[in-house]
Structures are given as structure tokens and as C-alpha cells.
Design an enzyme around this catalytic site. Sequence first.
Site, PDB file in Angstrom:
ATOM      1  N   LYS A 223      -6.155   3.300   3.312  1.00  0.00           N
ATOM      2  CA  LYS A 223      -4.670   2.907   3.287  1.00  0.00           C
ATOM      3  C   LYS A 223      -4.685   1.389   3.000  1.00  0.00           C
ATOM      4  CE  LYS A 223      -0.532   2.881   6.178  1.00  0.00           C
ATOM      5  NZ  LYS A 223       0.043   3.053   7.607  1.00  0.00           N
ATOM      6  N   ASP A 228       4.355  -3.303   5.611  1.00  0.00           N
ATOM      7  CA  ASP A 228       5.204  -2.115   5.761  1.00  0.00           C
ATOM      8  C   ASP A 228       6.691  -2.129   6.592  1.00  0.00           C
ATOM      9  OD1 ASP A 228       5.953   0.379   6.278  1.00  0.00           O
ATOM     10  OD2 ASP A 228       4.582   1.064   7.971  1.00  0.00           O
ATOM     11  N   LYS A 235      12.137  -0.111  10.020  1.00  0.00           N
ATOM     12  CA  LYS A 235      11.565  -0.706  11.381  1.00  0.00           C
ATOM     13  C   LYS A 235      12.529  -1.524  12.088  1.00  0.00           C
ATOM     14  CE  LYS A 235       6.695  -0.104  10.200  1.00  0.00           C
ATOM     15  NZ  LYS A 235       6.365   1.104  10.800  1.00  0.00           N
ATOM     16  N   ASP A 246      -1.368  -3.195   8.008  1.00  0.00           N
ATOM     17  CA  ASP A 246      -1.372  -1.958   7.720  1.00  0.00           C
ATOM     18  C   ASP A 246      -2.135  -1.674   6.314  1.00  0.00           C
ATOM     19  OD1 ASP A 246      -0.230   0.648   8.288  1.00  0.00           O
ATOM     20  OD2 ASP A 246       1.351   0.416   7.072  1.00  0.00           O
ATOM     21  N   ASP A 305       9.236   5.703   6.586  1.00  0.00           N
ATOM     22  CA  ASP A 305       8.261   4.842   7.169  1.00  0.00           C
ATOM     23  C   ASP A 305       7.207   5.817   7.329  1.00  0.00           C
ATOM     24  OD1 ASP A 305       7.275   2.799   8.616  1.00  0.00           O
ATOM     25  OD2 ASP A 305       8.132   3.288  10.524  1.00  0.00           O
ATOM     26  N   GLU A 307       4.599   6.333   5.222  1.00  0.00           N
ATOM     27  CA  GLU A 307       4.237   6.222   3.753  1.00  0.00           C
ATOM     28  C   GLU A 307       2.780   6.139   3.573  1.00  0.00           C
ATOM     29  OE1 GLU A 307       2.917   2.831   5.465  1.00  0.00           O
ATOM     30  OE2 GLU A 307       4.714   3.635   6.013  1.00  0.00           O
ATOM     31  N   ARG A 309       0.339   8.039   4.581  1.00  0.00           N
ATOM     32  CA  ARG A 309      -0.445   9.510   4.359  1.00  0.00           C
ATOM     33  C   ARG A 309       0.033   9.811   2.780  1.00  0.00           C
ATOM     34  NH1 ARG A 309       3.436  12.152   8.858  1.00  0.00           N
ATOM     35  NH2 ARG A 309       2.343  10.131   9.741  1.00  0.00           N
TER      36      ARG A 309
END
Length: 449
Positions: A223, A228, A235, A246, A305, A307, A309
Site C-alpha cells: 500500500k 491520506d 479525517k 500510509d 477513508d 482506501e 484496500r
Amino acid sequence: MVLLNDKKQDLTLKAVFKGDDINTLVIQENGITTLISDEKTIYVYFEKALTFKTAEDFIKKFIGAIKYNLNIAVDTFKKGAEANSHIFKALTEGTLYALNNSYNLKTTKKEQKDYTINLMHDCDKATTVFAESKIKIEFVNFARMLQDTPPNLMYPEIFAEKISIAAKGIANLKVTILDKKEIEKEKMGLLLSVNAGSYLEPRVVVLEYTGDNNKEKIGLIGKGITFDSGGYNLKPSNALTGMKFDMSGAAIVCSTVLALAKAQVKTNIVAVACLTENRIGGKATLTESVITSMNGKTVQIDNTDAEGRLVLADGITYAIRKLNVNKLIEASTLTGAILVALGKWLTGVFANNDDWYNQFAKAAASAHEGIWRMPILEEHTAVMRKTPIADLTNAESSRFAGSSTAAAFLCEFVEDKPYIHLDIAGTADTSDARGTGVMVKTLFEMFKG
């Protein structure tokens, strides 16, 4: 500089233990050091025999504070230790980790660490272990540099450039970088949906190392969300801190393949790093949108959020269908739920195949990195399929078992391949906001042959 020879340095570090015949000047408090200047020796006192972790923790802290050349009398640290404690490896890896000059943009910098540390150890296996450790920790530290770089200086295009530069000159290693047009051509709809709100293009970085044409091909998927924001499910401000990390999964899988390739091991392995920011904006994907993935499944975006996956699902499909991998391991800072469950001490491991998991667990034990196996139940899969207008939802509404439902979502894309998901949300960075390069050592151990 770290050496493995008998060239004497300014001072020598030796361990002493409770019950030894100890110089009365030595402070007998666990982990405390005493310099006996007449002997040019620093003694460190321990209450009991060391383990890999206690040896590594001590040497990291000690080396991080020194300002002189040093011998380390390795054998003195091994007294009473179990045979599988790997004290020499712990001291080597801890020293190499601590001597790394961490990423720093301060205008007034501390003096760079430039000391000679000589690991004095007379053992038949020492040379091999030392050489492996140097390569491993070089790329653990490379991953840490990628992780620590601020998000305005580490976005998809720059990440791809850093990997390309690092790969130059390494034999049997191929680098492929997909830009936005090529990603669109591959119909990686989920990755593109996460990128839609950003003015910076996505990238997919592919590293392919061929070490033995007769062996199966392993796929490592990472990933790479370089920042993010949460998208339209924005968030809160306190949760934005640390979101540069991230992309840690991408940093770790790329660093692993670079390390294995530099070591010229007998394996075939590829890394697929799916890179984008997750921003808000006029073109950002709206909550409850339905997007078609690279493998054709439709996904309802019930939480922008969730995202990570999404980009991973397309990365998994690319590895299976374009690179023909036989088995998969994926690493991601995927869920806050794993941090609640395991804290910052253990990486959560999810697997759809017991034999594949057992191989990984053995490697983690050899690397001395902490893991804990977590469940993927049929019930976890069922709730991710519970949406009336798409094949899957990306976020189950109750938030129960959030790490397991996220893993179940990813399992929907692995087809029939043995698969391991590493949720490193708790272990990718430290409490003082530094990248750790976690799992590089384990993955190296698993595939070094």
C-alpha cells in the site's frame, strides 16, 4: 562504519553479568555502562542472560549515544544465552540500525555519526551472518528514509524515482513504472478512484527479481498512500498526524526486493507498489459511488477513508494476471483496529493458507520480529458482500472486527493463491514518529534461500 575484524579501536565494550568476578568500580545496575579508563574498556552490567531483543535494544540505545570508535567484544554478551538467541546478529543489526543517519531537514544538524564500530567475534558463521545483516539493514534503513520523508517531498512520482535510482546496477532486477495512462489502460479502477481527488498522478512501481528460473514466483504487494486525508470521509485534524506513513507497505515491499536482489538470492520475487495520495477535491470519489476493479468485481465505496484496500485489490490482481505470481504477501498500514488489538508491539498477520502462514511465522521467528495471527471467518466475508447494488462494500457499517473484515475484503481478489496480509498500522512507525522498516527482515529471511 561497521567492521568484522581484529583491528583494535579506541575503546572496547564488554558485557558482565550478575555473579561474575567484577571490578568494584563497575556500576551493577541492569543495562548501565561504566568506563574504566585505565583498561580502555566500557563495561555494561546485566542482571541475566540476554535475548535477541534485549541485546538489540541495548546496542541501539548505546550506539545512538556514542561519539568514539569502538570494539564490541561479542563473546562477552553471549554468556548464558540460548543457542537460538543470535546475539551476534542482534548486535550487528542493532548497530547498523542505530548508526543510520535518520532523515533530517534541520538547518542546524547534529554531527553526523561517522564512527568505526568493530564487532570482534571469532565464529565460522560470523562472516556470512555479517554480510547478510549489512544488506538487510541497508534496506531497512532505506525503507525508513522513504517513510520519514514529508508528504510534500514524497509523492508517487518521487517514490518511483527513488526506487529506480536504488535499483540501478543490481543484476537480474527489472523496474517498471506505470503512469496514469498505463494504469487506465490496465483498468485499475479502484486505484484511480482513490487518486481522483489529487492533482498528482498515481504510479504503480513494479520490481521483478529473477534469481532462479526453476522456482515459483512470489508477489509482494504494498500500500502506497503517500498521504491520506480520508477523502470525503475526511479525517479529524488529530488523525491526520502520521498519514505520511500510509505508504509504509510500499516502502517495505520494494526495499525487500531490493535487498534480496542485491544479495543475489536464489528466488523469484516481485514487488507491486500502488501509489497515490487520498485527497479531497472537486473530482474526488463520492461516498456510495460504485467502482469496477481491475478483476471486474464492483465495489461500493461506503467509506472513502477505507482506501488502502482499494489500491491493494488492484495491485493483487495486477500481480496475479500480469506477473503470474504463484503466492502473495501484502503489507499495509490498513486499519486502526489492529492498533487497538495489538498495540505497537506486534504486526497482525492474516492468512488463507496454513502452510504459507507457517513458513512466514518461521521466518518471523528467525528475524525476531513480533507477529500475531488474526482470524478471517466466513462471517467477515459475508458482511463485506452485504450490499444490494455491488459485489462488495469497502467498509462494513458496524466497524466490528475491522481488521478481519478488511482482510476478508482483500481475500476476495486473491483468486486461488496462497495469501498473507500484514497489517502494520501499529508497527510501521514509532511513538516518536519515525519509520521502522518493519517486516523487511522477516521477508528477507523467508526468501533468502
